[in-house]
Design a protein around this motif. Sequence first.
Motif, PDB file in Angstrom:
ATOM      1  N   THR A 250       0.826  -1.210   0.000  1.00  0.00           N
ATOM      2  CA  THR A 250       0.000   0.000   0.000  1.00  0.00           C
ATOM      3  C   THR A 250       0.858   1.258   0.000  1.00  0.00           C
ATOM      4  O   THR A 250       0.555   2.230  -0.699  1.00  0.00           O
ATOM      5  CB  THR A 250      -0.942   0.000   1.210  1.00  0.00           C
ATOM      6  OG1 THR A 250      -1.866  -1.083   1.081  1.00  0.00           O
ATOM      7  CG2 THR A 250      -1.715   1.313   1.312  1.00  0.00           C
ATOM      8  N   ARG A 251       1.943   1.246   0.749  1.00  0.00           N
ATOM      9  CA  ARG A 251       2.790   2.435   0.873  1.00  0.00           C
ATOM     10  C   ARG A 251       4.099   2.279   0.092  1.00  0.00           C
ATOM     11  O   ARG A 251       5.097   2.909   0.426  1.00  0.00           O
ATOM     12  CB  ARG A 251       3.084   2.713   2.350  1.00  0.00           C
ATOM     13  CG  ARG A 251       1.870   3.108   3.164  1.00  0.00           C
ATOM     14  CD  ARG A 251       2.267   3.443   4.597  1.00  0.00           C
ATOM     15  NE  ARG A 251       3.280   4.475   4.667  1.00  0.00           N
ATOM     16  CZ  ARG A 251       3.025   5.784   4.672  1.00  0.00           C
ATOM     17  NH1 ARG A 251       1.771   6.210   4.595  1.00  0.00           N
ATOM     18  NH2 ARG A 251       4.007   6.659   4.729  1.00  0.00           N
ATOM     19  N   ASN A 252       4.096   1.469  -0.947  1.00  0.00           N
ATOM     20  CA  ASN A 252       5.315   1.265  -1.706  1.00  0.00           C
ATOM     21  C   ASN A 252       5.737   2.548  -2.423  1.00  0.00           C
ATOM     22  O   ASN A 252       4.903   3.399  -2.745  1.00  0.00           O
ATOM     23  CB  ASN A 252       5.106   0.151  -2.738  1.00  0.00           C
ATOM     24  CG  ASN A 252       6.409  -0.447  -3.223  1.00  0.00           C
ATOM     25  OD1 ASN A 252       7.430  -0.398  -2.526  1.00  0.00           O
ATOM     26  ND2 ASN A 252       6.394  -1.033  -4.398  1.00  0.00           N
ATOM     27  N   VAL A 253       7.032   2.674  -2.670  1.00  0.00           N
ATOM     28  CA  VAL A 253       7.541   3.819  -3.420  1.00  0.00           C
ATOM     29  C   VAL A 253       6.990   3.757  -4.844  1.00  0.00           C
ATOM     30  O   VAL A 253       7.070   2.726  -5.512  1.00  0.00           O
ATOM     31  CB  VAL A 253       9.081   3.815  -3.446  1.00  0.00           C
ATOM     32  CG1 VAL A 253       9.604   4.969  -4.304  1.00  0.00           C
ATOM     33  CG2 VAL A 253       9.641   3.905  -2.030  1.00  0.00           C
ATOM     34  N   ALA A 254       6.451   4.860  -5.317  1.00  0.00           N
ATOM     35  CA  ALA A 254       5.900   4.909  -6.671  1.00  0.00           C
ATOM     36  C   ALA A 254       7.005   5.125  -7.693  1.00  0.00           C
ATOM     37  O   ALA A 254       7.957   5.886  -7.448  1.00  0.00           O
ATOM     38  CB  ALA A 254       4.870   6.027  -6.779  1.00  0.00           C
TER      39      ALA A 254
END
Length: 427
Positions: A250-254
């Motif tokens: 969910t909070r992965n680096v884009a």
Amino acid sequence: MRDETHSDEPADTTGGTRAPSRRAVIGWGGAGLALGAAVAGTTAVALRGTDGTESAGSAGAAVPFHGAHQAGIATAVPDRLHFAAFDVTAKDRAGLIQLLKDWTAAAALMTEGRAVGEGAFGGLPEAPPDDTGEAVGLRPSRLTLTIGFGPSLFTAEGDRFGLAGRRPEALVDLPKFPGDNLDPARSGGDLCVQACADDPQVAVHAIRNLARIGFGRIAIRWSQLGFGKTSSTTPDAQTPRNLFGFKDGTRNVAGTDTAALDRHVWVSPEAGPDWMAGGSYLVARRIAMRIETWDRTSLKEQEDVFGRDKGEGAAVGKAREHDEPFLKSMLPTSHVRLAHPDSNGGARMLRRGYSYTDGTDGLGRLDAGLFFLAYQHDVREAFIPVQRALSRADALNEYIQHVGSAVFAVPPGVRDKDDWWGRELFS
């Protein structure tokens, strides 16, 4: 993959010296010579954008191979993986350099959906084909090929490659974490290649051809097939789920977040060494999941273990998946709380993990889990402290075990058609 028109002298589309034809290879003894000449044909449709960090695009498209960073890191994550670690058996530095040049030429072709060398058929009947052929007629399928160098490459017996003084300080041997049960046969490696594609046959074809090209100079140490990506670099897309049924990443680096990539993923020129500027460090971990035990666990306990609800993926006390979590509302042993950047001094990693299943373990239990892949600018500041925190207190440890491990220095991208994987390392 297309099979192109054959001739004694393939057309040179690499921008450098022309690779020898198969007849020339046979005439010179065959082994170890370059197979990477591009032959005439239609160029596959490429994704548009800078450094390949745009949205996923068509499943049949080609991801640009050349650029400041290697594709397969910040690029959109395809659905399938074939990861392989290799031991280098080449006897000297020249042999290793030639291997990397040969691999680069072949990788550039395969990521465009083109055959290696003179292709899989139509050439000299008395010689093995240059390409294994199982991808003939298939589209590029967003194939990316990403190479890394393991610590053992720099500590080879007798320093036969002359690299002992070139090992980055950040390329540390990972410590043993509590609960690790690592299999040496599934750990380490001098080199790695990560092949990601939307078609599993395209990914397998790529690793198979690189292994074939490297015959006599490398040997596969271990490999892993993966499916069902468990993290995404495209946050506008639906968050994938792991084999425990929970949304992952969910909070992965884009891949489009340039500032976050520069801060957390890419090695800066100031951090050094020079040959790693624009590269990254990869941690690969094979994490076995105790599927049957998990499946008998109550929904409430499952959600408590992760700190998120199983349906929406929202953090405890929140309504939507991407709502900012309130960590103190979670159990102190919850996975999300312990792994969150706020619990780890702001440390973040770009994750590209995949699920895997390898049959059963002989006792009727699924041999399945997560093949964890994480890129970061320094493992000493990201993976190691985060994993230490997780290994000590994470409630998820009751249901998982780390059984394979490796770390690699991933050099910057191949800049142009005259460049090759790792050239700066040998300059």
